[in-house]
Design an enzyme around this catalytic site. Sequence first.
Site, PDB file in Angstrom:
ATOM      1  N   ASN A  36       0.838  -1.201   0.000  1.00  0.00           N
ATOM      2  CA  ASN A  36       0.000   0.000   0.000  1.00  0.00           C
ATOM      3  C   ASN A  36       0.870   1.246   0.000  1.00  0.00           C
ATOM      4  O   ASN A  36       1.968   1.263   0.561  1.00  0.00           O
ATOM      5  CB  ASN A  36      -0.951  -0.009   1.205  1.00  0.00           C
ATOM      6  CG  ASN A  36      -0.390   0.694   2.409  1.00  0.00           C
ATOM      7  OD1 ASN A  36      -0.420   1.920   2.510  1.00  0.00           O
ATOM      8  ND2 ASN A  36       0.164  -0.080   3.348  1.00  0.00           N
ATOM      9  N   PHE A  52      -0.963   8.335   4.238  1.00  0.00           N
ATOM     10  CA  PHE A  52      -1.622   9.046   5.341  1.00  0.00           C
ATOM     11  C   PHE A  52      -2.894   9.759   4.882  1.00  0.00           C
ATOM     12  O   PHE A  52      -3.115  10.937   5.198  1.00  0.00           O
ATOM     13  CB  PHE A  52      -0.658  10.068   5.979  1.00  0.00           C
ATOM     14  CG  PHE A  52       0.233   9.495   7.044  1.00  0.00           C
ATOM     15  CD1 PHE A  52       0.168   8.176   7.414  1.00  0.00           C
ATOM     16  CD2 PHE A  52       1.180  10.306   7.681  1.00  0.00           C
ATOM     17  CE1 PHE A  52       1.005   7.651   8.391  1.00  0.00           C
ATOM     18  CE2 PHE A  52       2.023   9.793   8.659  1.00  0.00           C
ATOM     19  CZ  PHE A  52       1.937   8.467   9.011  1.00  0.00           C
ATOM     20  N   SER A  99       6.049   5.336   8.643  1.00  0.00           N
ATOM     21  CA  SER A  99       5.348   5.090   7.383  1.00  0.00           C
ATOM     22  C   SER A  99       6.294   5.376   6.223  1.00  0.00           C
ATOM     23  O   SER A  99       6.944   6.427   6.182  1.00  0.00           O
ATOM     24  CB  SER A  99       4.110   5.979   7.267  1.00  0.00           C
ATOM     25  OG  SER A  99       3.577   5.903   5.960  1.00  0.00           O
ATOM     26  N   ASN A 147       5.389   6.039   3.237  1.00  0.00           N
ATOM     27  CA  ASN A 147       4.676   6.761   2.184  1.00  0.00           C
ATOM     28  C   ASN A 147       4.567   8.257   2.420  1.00  0.00           C
ATOM     29  O   ASN A 147       3.861   8.954   1.699  1.00  0.00           O
ATOM     30  CB  ASN A 147       3.266   6.164   2.031  1.00  0.00           C
ATOM     31  CG  ASN A 147       3.313   4.686   1.691  1.00  0.00           C
ATOM     32  OD1 ASN A 147       4.036   4.271   0.804  1.00  0.00           O
ATOM     33  ND2 ASN A 147       2.548   3.885   2.427  1.00  0.00           N
ATOM     34  N   THR A 148       5.251   8.757   3.458  1.00  0.00           N
ATOM     35  CA  THR A 148       5.309  10.195   3.716  1.00  0.00           C
ATOM     36  C   THR A 148       6.767  10.626   3.637  1.00  0.00           C
ATOM     37  O   THR A 148       7.586  10.198   4.459  1.00  0.00           O
ATOM     38  CB  THR A 148       4.737  10.535   5.108  1.00  0.00           C
ATOM     39  OG1 THR A 148       3.365  10.124   5.161  1.00  0.00           O
ATOM     40  CG2 THR A 148       4.819  12.030   5.380  1.00  0.00           C
ATOM     41  N   LYS A 200       6.110   3.916  16.954  1.00  0.00           N
ATOM     42  CA  LYS A 200       6.091   2.819  15.980  1.00  0.00           C
ATOM     43  C   LYS A 200       7.246   2.984  15.003  1.00  0.00           C
ATOM     44  O   LYS A 200       7.384   4.035  14.372  1.00  0.00           O
ATOM     45  CB  LYS A 200       4.756   2.801  15.219  1.00  0.00           C
ATOM     46  CG  LYS A 200       4.596   1.603  14.291  1.00  0.00           C
ATOM     47  CD  LYS A 200       3.170   1.522  13.757  1.00  0.00           C
ATOM     48  CE  LYS A 200       2.961   0.255  12.934  1.00  0.00           C
ATOM     49  NZ  LYS A 200       1.551   0.096  12.503  1.00  0.00           N
ATOM     50  N   ASN A 229       6.374  -1.473  11.355  1.00  0.00           N
ATOM     51  CA  ASN A 229       5.533  -1.002  10.268  1.00  0.00           C
ATOM     52  C   ASN A 229       5.790  -1.859   9.029  1.00  0.00           C
ATOM     53  O   ASN A 229       6.448  -2.890   9.102  1.00  0.00           O
ATOM     54  CB  ASN A 229       5.831   0.477   9.989  1.00  0.00           C
ATOM     55  CG  ASN A 229       4.602   1.234   9.498  1.00  0.00           C
ATOM     56  OD1 ASN A 229       3.865   0.754   8.645  1.00  0.00           O
ATOM     57  ND2 ASN A 229       4.386   2.419  10.035  1.00  0.00           N
TER      58      ASN A 229
END
Length: 467
Positions: free
Chosen positions: A185, A189, A288, A290-291, A328, A357
Amino acid sequence: MNSLATAIRQQSARTLTHRVATTAVTCVRPTAAVRHYATVRKEHTSTSRTINFVLGTGLLVGGIVGLSYAFDSRASIHKYAIIPLIHWTMDAETAHKVAIKCLKMGLSPWDTQEDDASLEVKLWNKTFSNPLGMAAGFDKHAEAIDGLFDLGFGYVEIGSVTPEPQPGNPQPRMFRLPEDKCVINRYGFNSEGHKVVEARLRQRIKRFLYKHAREDKDQTQDKLKNAQSSAESLVDHLSTNRSLRDDRILAVNLGKNKASTPESVDDYVIGVERLGPYADVLVVNVSSPNTPGLRSLQRKGMLEDLLRQVIQARDRLQSSYKPPLLVKIAPDLSDEELEDVSEAALATKVDGIIISNTTISRPSSLLNKENVKEIGGLSGPIVKPLALRALRAVYKHTEGKIPLVGCGGISTGQDALDFARAGASMVQLYSSMAYEGPGIAREVKDGIVKGLNGRKWMDIVGEDHRK
């Protein structure tokens, strides 16, 4: 002559009268055939009614039994019929949205079994009925909290939630790797923001107070009116956890907006201040993939500064309850970076670490050769060795002084036990539910109980390090 005519007329009248009387009697008294027909018809009607009653009762009972079966999370139909149908008819993100909607509307199954006493967890002065949690990323906007608890999870983590609403990355942004039972994925966010999520959490608590208030309704309404301007005063009326379940825990995962500068920690501080009063546990997400720039916050100096600031914000909350604060991290950190994270956690006295994660790596053992090329975080069984490596390293560096939550590739009771023995006090899953269905929570818990073989979950935490 006249006398003869008169006699004939009188005889005719008597004959006619006799015939009319006979006809009348015949009309009043049915023939044997008519009486037999009436009797058969009556018996047939009675039999039909009996058959209809039996059929109706059978259909009703069958419907109840069928619904009971369908709404039992252990039912095989979910795993072997519904999940394949969903995968065949829907892309990954659409299926995700449908699942959230079903959970939100109460159309999802329930875990109908009581948790075994051996699964009990005592952590952060809280008692969990079981150590299995739903990881962040599934219920991003706090829409399906109660549905997830009903599936049997002892810990539900919503989010990540960013201060301002943001759409995330363009679609498509979620991909299945069915041969590997993995998911990639790059949601980025996507969040409805603090304001919307806070409103949902607040409304949920207000409904609970109205329903379960110990005082009379008028006093409850006065309390709620007085609490309109203060989140702390509202939740302090609770006689249970923020999860609204005595033996379950609600966590809120905090993220940061893409528009924020990479080194800024303000978004996390705002998140603590705004959503902290509604959480049993707060989680700071710095991992994450994706940021852009987010994972740089895992560096020792930056992480230590971040944790100090969010802990101070947590301690400033006016609520009588100060939620434990967890961080995390990613599974891709080097041994040196994991040591830095451990030192920062010990120095700031953070309450726990979630490991881990999703991964940005693409192990060569992956079977899928199509979607594996997509950019984003990879989750599923393939992540388990990476997460376990990181978990063991952090447990060793912190000497077991900080509670750890294991996450990554958990789909069986044995997986959960492996994480516990490596040092995890609790475990989380997400991707496995996309492949195994809503019964995964009960399946994993039953597998844990079987693997414990009479022992207790808390007795095996960190066992590998004590051998």
